[in-house]
Design an enzyme around this catalytic site. Structure first.
Site, PDB file in Angstrom:
ATOM      1  N   LYS A  97      -4.744   1.847 -13.223  1.00 22.57           N
ATOM      2  CA  LYS A  97      -5.092   0.849 -12.210  1.00 22.57           C
ATOM      3  C   LYS A  97      -6.487   1.211 -11.719  1.00 22.57           C
ATOM      4  O   LYS A  97      -6.674   2.254 -11.081  1.00 22.57           O
ATOM      5  CB  LYS A  97      -4.088   0.874 -11.051  1.00 22.57           C
ATOM      6  N   THR A 136       2.776  -0.312   0.919  1.00 21.27           N
ATOM      7  CA  THR A 136       2.940  -0.132   2.358  1.00 21.27           C
ATOM      8  C   THR A 136       4.103  -0.952   2.922  1.00 21.27           C
ATOM      9  O   THR A 136       4.834  -0.465   3.795  1.00 21.27           O
ATOM     10  CB  THR A 136       1.633  -0.512   3.078  1.00 21.27           C
ATOM     11  N   ALA A 168      -1.776  -5.794  -3.244  1.00 17.80           N
ATOM     12  CA  ALA A 168      -2.266  -5.569  -1.879  1.00 17.80           C
ATOM     13  C   ALA A 168      -2.020  -6.748  -0.944  1.00 17.80           C
ATOM     14  O   ALA A 168      -2.123  -7.906  -1.322  1.00 17.80           O
ATOM     15  CB  ALA A 168      -3.755  -5.245  -1.839  1.00 17.80           C
ATOM     16  N   GLY A 169      -1.663  -6.401   0.279  1.00 18.65           N
ATOM     17  CA  GLY A 169      -1.532  -7.388   1.344  1.00 18.65           C
ATOM     18  C   GLY A 169      -0.119  -7.888   1.598  1.00 18.65           C
ATOM     19  O   GLY A 169       0.137  -8.512   2.619  1.00 18.65           O
TER      20      GLY A 169
END
Lengths: 257, 70
Positions: free
Chosen positions: A98, A208, A185-186
C-alpha cells in the site's frame, strides 16, 4: 441480478472485500478478535525501526495466516516509500504494498507527484502496488496506467470518520477505473462503508472506525455486514428514486369498495 | 567504528550485518529474524547475505520490523 463474485487483485482472489488495519486497538487480543470478526483476509501493517517498542511489534506473528498488505505510511518522498516497500518485501515475504506518500502532515493528503513516481518505480520493481490517493478520477486513471493493481482513493481524511465526502467523485472513479477501486480512509461507521460499496467500490479499507469504536469487535462485525450489504445492493440494482408515492399493495379488491 | 543506526550516530565493533543484528536485537528476546529487514546505505540486504556483508565506518543502517499499521 448480476452474479456476486469474489474480488480479484493481481490474480489473487480475496475472500472478503473488507481490508482492515491493525493499529490503535485497546490491546492485541481485541485486535485479533476484531480482525477475525471482520472476515477480512487482507490486513495492513507498517514498517518501523526496531527502536519503536510497544504492543504493535508482534502483530505479524499474531496474524500469521492472513495475507499482509504492508504500507509506506509516514513517507514523504518516493525514495523513502520505495525503500520502505523493499524492506517490507524482505521482512514479510510479500510483494504487495500500500503506497502512501504524504504531502502534508496536518491533512495527510497524498503528494500526487511523489505518489505517481513511487508507483511507477515500484511496478518496475515487481511490486503489486495499491496506492492511497486523492478521490480524483484523473489521478486514479494515471495510477492505473502506470500499472497499479488497484487504486485506493480516500473517502475523506485519514482517521476523520467523515465518510465518503464526495460521492459524485467516487462514483465517477468507480465507473471509469480499469482496476478495482478500494475506498481507503475516512470511513466512520457501517453506513459509510455501505455507501462506498453502493457507489461502485470493489472494496473498503478501514482501521480507525473499528479500532477506536467503543466495541471494536462488534464494529468489525458491523463493517463486514456493511461491505457485503453495499456490494449486494449494488449488484442487485436499486430502484430509481421518484418524487411521488407508488403503492406496493394491489389497488384492486379493496375492502369496502 | 562510527555507524548511523536507525538515525542515531553510534560506535559499533560489529564487522558485518549479522553481528550487528545480533547486537541490536539481543535484548528483544527474538526467536529469529522473521518479520525484520535491514537496509545498508539505502539498499535492502537479503537475510542470507547478512553474514557476508561487511560494515565500514560511516555506513548508514536501517533495521526495521513489521508493526501494526493502517
Amino acid at each position: 441480478m448480476a452474479a456476486s463474485e469474489n474480488l480479484v487483485i493481481a490474480g489473487v482472489e480475496l475472500a472478503s472485500r473488507l481490508f482492515i488495519g491493525t493499529a490503535g486497538y485497546p490491546n492485541q487480543r481485541i485486535m485479533v478478535d476484531a480482525v477475525e470478526a471482520s472476515g477480512s483476509d487482507l490486513v495492513t501493517l507498517s514498517l518501523r525501526r526496531i527502536s519503536l517498542q510497544g504492543h504493535g511489534s508482534d502483530t505479524a506473528r499474531l496474524l500469521a495466516g492472513k495475507r499482509f498488505l504492508p504500507n509506506t505510511a509516514g513517507c514523504e518522498t518516493a525514495r523513502d516509500a520505495i525503500l520502505t516497500a523493499e524492506l517490507a518485501r524482505e521482512a514479510l515475504g510479500t510483494n504487495w504494498i500500500k503506497v502512501e506518500v504524504i504531502g502534508d502532515r496536518e491533512t495527510l493528503y497524498p503528494d500526487v507527484g511523489e505518489l505517481l513516481e513511487a508507483t511507477r518505480q515500484l511496478v518496475d520493481r515487481g511490486f503489486v502496488v495499491l496506492p492511497y490517493c486523492n478521490d480524483d478520477p484523473v489521478i486514479c486513471a494515471r495510477l492505473a496506467d502506470l500499472g497499479a493493481a488497484a487504486v485506493m482513493p480516500m473517502g475523506s481524511l485519514i482517521g476523520s470518520g467523515m465518510g465518503v465526502a464526495n460521492p459524485a467523485n467516487l462514483e465517477l472513479i468507480c465507473a471509469r477505473s480499469p482496476v478495482p477501486v478500494i475506498v481507503d480512509a475516512g470511513i466512520g461507521t457501517a453506513s459509510d462503508a455501505v455507501i462506498a460499496m453502493e457507489l461502485g467500490a470493489s472494496g473498503v479499507l478501514l482501521n480507525t472506525a473499528v479500532a477506536k469504536a467503543d466495541n471494536p469487535v462488534q464494529m468489525a462485525r458491523a463493517m463486514r455486514h456493511a461491505v457485503e450489504a453495499g456490494y449486494e445492493a449494488r449488484m442487485a440494482g436499486r430502484i430509481p428514486k421518484r418524487g411521488r408515492a407508488e403503492p406496493s399493495s394491489p389497488q384492486l379488491g379493496l375492502v369496502g369498495s | 567504528m562510527k555507524l548511523t543506526i536507525n538515525g542515531e550516530s553510534r560506535d559499533s565493533a560489529a564487522k558485518d550485518l549479522a553481528t550487528l543484528w545480533q547486537e541490536e536485537t539481543a535484548e528483544l528476546g527474538l526467536s529469529g529474524p522473521q518479520g525484520f529487514a535491514i537496509a545498508l546505505n539505502g539498499e535492502v540486504v537479503r537475510r542470507a547475505q547478512w553474514a557476508e556483508t561487511p560494515l565500514e565506518s560511516g555506513d548508514t543502517v536501517e533495521i526495521i520490523r513489521a508493526f501494526s499499521g493502517g
